[in-house]
Design a protein around this motif. Structure first.
Motif, PDB file in Angstrom:
ATOM      1  N   MET A   5       3.574  -2.231   6.766  1.00 53.12           N
ATOM      2  CA  MET A   5       4.758  -1.683   6.155  1.00 53.12           C
ATOM      3  C   MET A   5       5.038  -1.328   4.766  1.00 53.12           C
ATOM      4  O   MET A   5       4.394  -0.457   4.139  1.00 53.12           O
ATOM      5  N   ARG A   6       5.768  -0.541   6.169  1.00 53.08           N
ATOM      6  CA  ARG A   6       6.017   1.015   5.324  1.00 53.08           C
ATOM      7  C   ARG A   6       7.145   1.440   4.517  1.00 53.08           C
ATOM      8  O   ARG A   6       7.192   2.285   3.680  1.00 53.08           O
ATOM      9  N   ASP A   7       8.199   0.256   5.720  1.00 56.98           N
ATOM     10  CA  ASP A   7       9.680   0.367   4.675  1.00 56.98           C
ATOM     11  C   ASP A   7      10.576  -0.723   4.954  1.00 56.98           C
ATOM     12  O   ASP A   7       9.845  -1.881   5.284  1.00 56.98           O
ATOM     13  N   LEU A   8      11.181  -0.626   4.361  1.00 57.46           N
ATOM     14  CA  LEU A   8      12.299  -2.004   4.377  1.00 57.46           C
ATOM     15  C   LEU A   8      12.580  -2.573   6.022  1.00 57.46           C
ATOM     16  O   LEU A   8      13.101  -3.514   5.577  1.00 57.46           O
ATOM     17  N   GLU A   9      12.684  -2.050   6.768  1.00 56.82           N
ATOM     18  CA  GLU A   9      12.949  -1.864   8.255  1.00 56.82           C
ATOM     19  C   GLU A   9      12.035  -3.283   8.450  1.00 56.82           C
ATOM     20  O   GLU A   9      12.118  -4.577   9.137  1.00 56.82           O
ATOM     21  N   THR A  10      10.775  -2.480   8.098  1.00 57.24           N
ATOM     22  CA  THR A  10       9.663  -3.504   9.079  1.00 57.24           C
ATOM     23  C   THR A  10       9.060  -4.639   7.519  1.00 57.24           C
ATOM     24  O   THR A  10       9.140  -5.877   8.478  1.00 57.24           O
ATOM     25  N   ALA A  11       9.517  -4.644   6.555  1.00 56.99           N
ATOM     26  CA  ALA A  11       9.625  -5.888   5.610  1.00 56.99           C
ATOM     27  C   ALA A  11      10.538  -6.947   5.969  1.00 56.99           C
ATOM     28  O   ALA A  11       9.528  -8.466   5.646  1.00 56.99           O
ATOM     29  N   LYS A  12      11.825  -6.723   6.045  1.00 62.45           N
ATOM     30  CA  LYS A  12      13.200  -7.675   6.482  1.00 62.45           C
ATOM     31  C   LYS A  12      12.431  -8.186   7.444  1.00 62.45           C
ATOM     32  O   LYS A  12      11.817  -9.246   7.879  1.00 62.45           O
ATOM     33  N   ILE A  13      11.448  -7.189   8.726  1.00 64.48           N
ATOM     34  CA  ILE A  13      11.063  -8.362  10.133  1.00 64.48           C
ATOM     35  C   ILE A  13       9.681  -8.998   9.536  1.00 64.48           C
ATOM     36  O   ILE A  13       9.930 -10.686  10.133  1.00 64.48           O
ATOM     37  N   MET A  43      10.433  -1.122  -2.309  1.00 66.27           N
ATOM     38  CA  MET A  43      11.029  -0.802  -0.533  1.00 66.27           C
ATOM     39  C   MET A  43      11.841  -1.221  -0.499  1.00 66.27           C
ATOM     40  O   MET A  43      13.245  -1.233   0.309  1.00 66.27           O
ATOM     41  N   GLY A  44      12.142  -1.793  -1.322  1.00 64.57           N
ATOM     42  CA  GLY A  44      13.805  -3.155  -2.072  1.00 64.57           C
ATOM     43  C   GLY A  44      13.784  -4.334  -0.918  1.00 64.57           C
ATOM     44  O   GLY A  44      15.083  -5.224  -0.664  1.00 64.57           O
ATOM     45  N   VAL A  45      12.642  -4.935  -0.806  1.00 64.32           N
ATOM     46  CA  VAL A  45      12.674  -6.374  -0.689  1.00 64.32           C
ATOM     47  C   VAL A  45      13.476  -7.169  -1.452  1.00 64.32           C
ATOM     48  O   VAL A  45      12.985  -6.914  -2.768  1.00 64.32           O
ATOM     49  N   GLU A  46      14.151  -7.800  -1.524  1.00 59.77           N
ATOM     50  CA  GLU A  46      14.737  -8.755  -2.548  1.00 59.77           C
ATOM     51  C   GLU A  46      13.915 -10.079  -2.789  1.00 59.77           C
ATOM     52  O   GLU A  46      13.212 -10.631  -1.799  1.00 59.77           O
ATOM     53  N   ASP A  47      14.297 -10.426  -4.932  1.00 60.43           N
ATOM     54  CA  ASP A  47      12.719 -11.146  -5.211  1.00 60.43           C
ATOM     55  C   ASP A  47      12.677 -12.463  -4.744  1.00 60.43           C
ATOM     56  O   ASP A  47      11.732 -12.862  -4.427  1.00 60.43           O
ATOM     57  N   TYR A  48      13.568 -12.806  -4.883  1.00 58.71           N
ATOM     58  CA  TYR A  48      14.118 -14.447  -4.158  1.00 58.71           C
ATOM     59  C   TYR A  48      13.298 -14.454  -2.741  1.00 58.71           C
ATOM     60  O   TYR A  48      12.898 -15.410  -2.066  1.00 58.71           O
TER      61      TYR A  48
END
Length: 176
Positions: A5-13, A43-48
């Motif tokens: 996971m390097r970016d928000l898009e990958t983290a969102k997946i 990266m921008g992942v929401e805490d919740y």
């Protein structure tokens, strides 16, 4: 599995997959387990979303293992052992570690590698701290208070067991 996971898009997946019941394994490059949490927040992942999908973070580093026939026992002075934190891992009167003994057929005294680990398990107090955007240091302290063994402590235990040298543990755990 997600390679890294390097970016928000990958983290969102990864988060979406976890929310739908899939077990997701991935890597994130950080210095320790607690920094994995703050890295995902950065990266921008929401805490919740993070607190509801992440169960644990494992951090690891590789250390060289001592060759069993090319090592030498060394008794540490009590002051040195205390300063290095051996007493936090196991309380004993005497601390014996091993060092490599180079030879003609094994010039380093090492043979292979092993990992030193720390496993941060998400608890309710840690989840609350994430929601308050605690620092990685604060998260690390809480995890240790809850019983997490740090990579450094795991390395010290492997030194006492004769699997690796103190120099190796210090080499991979001291921050530059």
């Amino acid at each position: 599995m997600i390679g890294e996971m390097r970016d928000l898009e990958t983290a969102k997946i990864a988060i979406q997959s976890a929310l739908t019941g899939h077990m997701v394994l991935s890597t994130v490059h950080t210095n320790d387990a607690a920094s994995g949490i703050t890295r995902m927040l950065d990266m921008g992942v929401e805490d919740y979303l993070l607190t509801s999908t992440v169960n644990a973070i494992l951090a690891q580093r590789l250390v060289r293992t001592l060759h069993p026939e090319h090592r030498e026992a060394v008794n540490l002075l009590p002051e040195v052992a205390r300063e290095l934190g051996f007493h936090e891992c196991v309380e004993q009167d005497r601390y014996q570690v091993f060092r490599p003994v180079p030879s003609e057929d094994n010039p380093t005294g090492y043979l292979g590698r092993t990992s030193i680990l720390e496993l941060l398990v998400m608890s309710d107090p840690i989840r609350r701290m994430i929601m308050q955007h605690a620092t990685s240091g604060e998260l690390q302290r809480q995890a240790v208070a809850e019983g997490m063994r740090t990579m450094y402590q795991d390395g010290l235990l492997k030194c006492l067991a004769g699997r690796t040298s103190l120099e190796e543990v210090l080499r991979v755990t001291q921050e530059a």
